[in-house]
Design a protein around this motif. Sequence first.
Motif, short mmCIF file in Angstrom:
data_model
loop_
_atom_site.label_atom_id
_atom_site.label_comp_id
_atom_site.label_asym_id
_atom_site.label_seq_id
_atom_site.Cartn_x
_atom_site.Cartn_y
_atom_site.Cartn_z
N PRO A 176 0.94 -1.22 0.09
CA PRO A 176 0.11 0.03 0.04
C PRO A 176 0.87 1.39 0.09
N PRO A 177 0.35 2.37 -0.43
CA PRO A 177 1.18 3.34 -0.57
C PRO A 177 1.15 4.28 0.66
N ALA A 178 2.40 4.75 1.03
CA ALA A 178 2.49 5.47 2.33
C ALA A 178 2.52 7.09 2.22
N THR A 179 2.87 7.62 0.91
CA THR A 179 2.55 8.87 0.80
C THR A 179 1.31 9.35 -0.20
N TRP A 180 1.25 10.59 -0.33
CA TRP A 180 0.12 10.91 -1.35
C TRP A 180 0.46 10.86 -2.78
N ASP A 181 1.85 11.13 -2.97
CA ASP A 181 2.56 10.89 -4.45
C ASP A 181 2.41 9.52 -4.72
N GLU A 182 2.67 8.66 -3.63
CA GLU A 182 2.74 6.95 -4.10
C GLU A 182 1.43 6.64 -4.24
N LEU A 183 0.26 7.18 -3.60
CA LEU A 183 -1.23 6.97 -3.78
C LEU A 183 -1.45 7.31 -5.36
N ILE A 184 -1.23 8.27 -5.64
CA ILE A 184 -1.45 8.76 -6.91
C ILE A 184 -0.97 7.85 -7.95
N ALA A 185 0.48 7.59 -7.94
CA ALA A 185 1.03 6.83 -8.89
C ALA A 185 0.43 5.23 -8.95
N ARG A 305 2.35 13.61 3.64
CA ARG A 305 2.89 14.01 2.55
C ARG A 305 4.20 13.51 2.13
N SER A 306 5.09 13.11 3.19
CA SER A 306 6.36 12.29 3.05
C SER A 306 6.61 11.89 4.60
N GLY A 307 7.70 10.96 4.35
CA GLY A 307 7.92 10.17 5.68
C GLY A 307 7.11 9.58 6.32
N ALA A 308 7.17 9.22 7.70
CA ALA A 308 6.37 8.39 8.45
C ALA A 308 5.23 9.31 9.05
N PRO A 309 4.03 8.77 9.53
CA PRO A 309 2.93 9.55 10.36
C PRO A 309 3.60 10.11 11.70
N GLY A 310 3.03 11.14 12.04
CA GLY A 310 3.58 11.68 13.35
C GLY A 310 2.48 13.04 13.61
N GLN A 311 2.84 13.77 14.66
CA GLN A 311 2.16 14.79 15.06
C GLN A 311 2.39 15.90 14.04
N GLY A 312 1.45 16.98 13.94
CA GLY A 312 1.72 18.12 13.35
C GLY A 312 1.52 17.89 11.75
N THR A 313 2.23 18.26 10.95
CA THR A 313 2.19 18.09 9.39
C THR A 313 2.10 16.80 8.92
N ALA A 314 2.31 15.67 9.79
CA ALA A 314 2.39 14.21 9.40
C ALA A 314 0.98 13.74 10.19
N THR A 315 0.27 14.52 10.63
CA THR A 315 -1.00 13.77 11.29
C THR A 315 -2.00 13.26 9.93
N ASN A 316 -2.42 12.00 10.39
CA ASN A 316 -3.21 11.26 9.15
C ASN A 316 -4.34 10.74 9.75
N SER A 317 -5.11 11.27 10.76
CA SER A 317 -6.33 10.68 11.02
C SER A 317 -7.10 11.89 11.96
N MET A 318 -8.31 12.15 11.88
CA MET A 318 -8.94 13.01 12.90
C MET A 318 -9.24 11.73 14.32
N VAL A 319 -9.25 12.11 15.44
CA VAL A 319 -9.54 11.33 16.49
C VAL A 319 -11.04 11.05 16.56
N ALA A 320 -11.36 9.92 16.00
CA ALA A 320 -12.94 9.55 15.89
C ALA A 320 -13.32 8.77 17.24
N GLY A 321 -14.62 8.64 17.24
CA GLY A 321 -14.96 8.03 18.41
C GLY A 321 -16.21 8.21 18.89
N ILE A 322 -16.68 7.69 19.87
CA ILE A 322 -18.14 7.75 20.65
C ILE A 322 -17.80 8.22 22.12
N ASN A 323 -18.54 9.22 22.58
CA ASN A 323 -18.29 9.39 23.98
C ASN A 323 -19.72 9.08 24.66
N LEU A 324 -19.51 8.93 26.16
CA LEU A 324 -20.73 8.70 26.86
C LEU A 324 -20.84 9.81 27.65
#
Length: 439
Positions: A176-185, A305-324
């Motif tokens: 699977p692609p790890a970056t957006w450029d890889e995903l497009i290719a 965008r490049s490199g590995a996921p992480g905080q800041g500009t390498a964020t790759n998800s919103m925090v999804a979930g259900i609260n009580l």
Amino acid sequence: MRRIRAAAIGAVTLSLVLTAAACGGGSTGGGAGSNEQPRTLTYWASNQGANLEVDKKVLQPELDKFEKATGIEVKLEVIPWSDLLNRILTATTSGQGPDVLNIGNTWSASLQASGALLPWDAANFGRIGGRDRFVASALGSTGAQGQDPAAVPLYSMAYALYYNKKMFADAGVAKPPATWDELIATGKRLSKDGKSAIGVEGANLSNNIHQVFVLGKQHGADFFAPDGKADFTSDGAVAAVKQYVDLMAAHGIVAKGNAEYAQNQSLSDFANDKTAMVLWQTASATFKAQGMSDDEWGVAPAPVRSGAPGQGTATNSMVAGINLAVFRNTKNIDGAMKFVNFMTGDEEQKILNKAYGSIPPVKSAQRDPAFDTPALAVLRETLATSAAALPQVPEESQFETVVGTAVKELFADAAAGRPVTTASVRDKLEKAEQQMPKK
């Protein structure tokens, strides 16, 4: 055809302004002037399973267990996501609501602003074992910063890139692609013979928001200024929206019909070997409901965008979930607290999150080996290291509606062959920003 899952997992679009305060609790027994403690609770659960009956089968044995331990009967109602928000809003004005309820975590700040929900101060957290039991990212989606949370985390979810193994093998794609450029290719190799590389749901406002919010973080945009004022037209926000729509408009790796897709339609294509990839939140239970076996799909972190996921500009998800949450004026506050304590206890967290394919937001429950499978390990790592909460502002609901609609309209332009340019994206976002409350 594999069957389409009837209900969504996760938060839905908020479309109404939350302004009314609650005026009545939902439990019965032990009324005014009585020393008798109410022996019932009303619980509104969100639809997490393939249908309402699945949720009842998951939840009722656990509620029976709670009644046996406490003597408190829990009256369960499972409410579809399409109805839940309106039911909550009606309850805040009529007083005919539940004692305890599930809410999508993106609603937390908006519902907090209504005054309807019990604040979770240090004393209330102390009644359920303390704030420190919960994962920090999940707590970040429980209300406005600097205020006591309006709810506690119940189920945690994250976005990931799911890929159809058969379609990858047929196209000779090894990983699977790890970056957006890889995903497009990679996407251009997968988009052939009437099949598309990646699915989107252009008419699904909440999913539009989730995707462009994450891309916004990758471009250094937050969509709201530090003072809470809408900031939809920054260069980063415009770039994020254009990048998402360009998967169809510029790169052609999304089928044009996806511009009209609503909830779960992209998952049906994925399950039926028509679309090779989807960006989705905690999807294993959904795929099973579609008829897919676990060995038919794989999962990887969502692209950055490049490199590995992480905080800041390498964020790759919103925090999804259900609260009580607990209605502030429940007539059975003691029973409600016992119930929240039960539902967020280690044992129940393991049982319920296993059933729904989600991640426990309680740290100690995450240590169970069941949450260390390849699919869930990706989600758990994402939540711990590279996910960000959607803006916890009272206007979050309007944000989802107006920007989600702008993205929908841009996908419609792309599907119709109309140009999607930086200028046209900025114009849509400027019109969306003008619809927001003025600070």
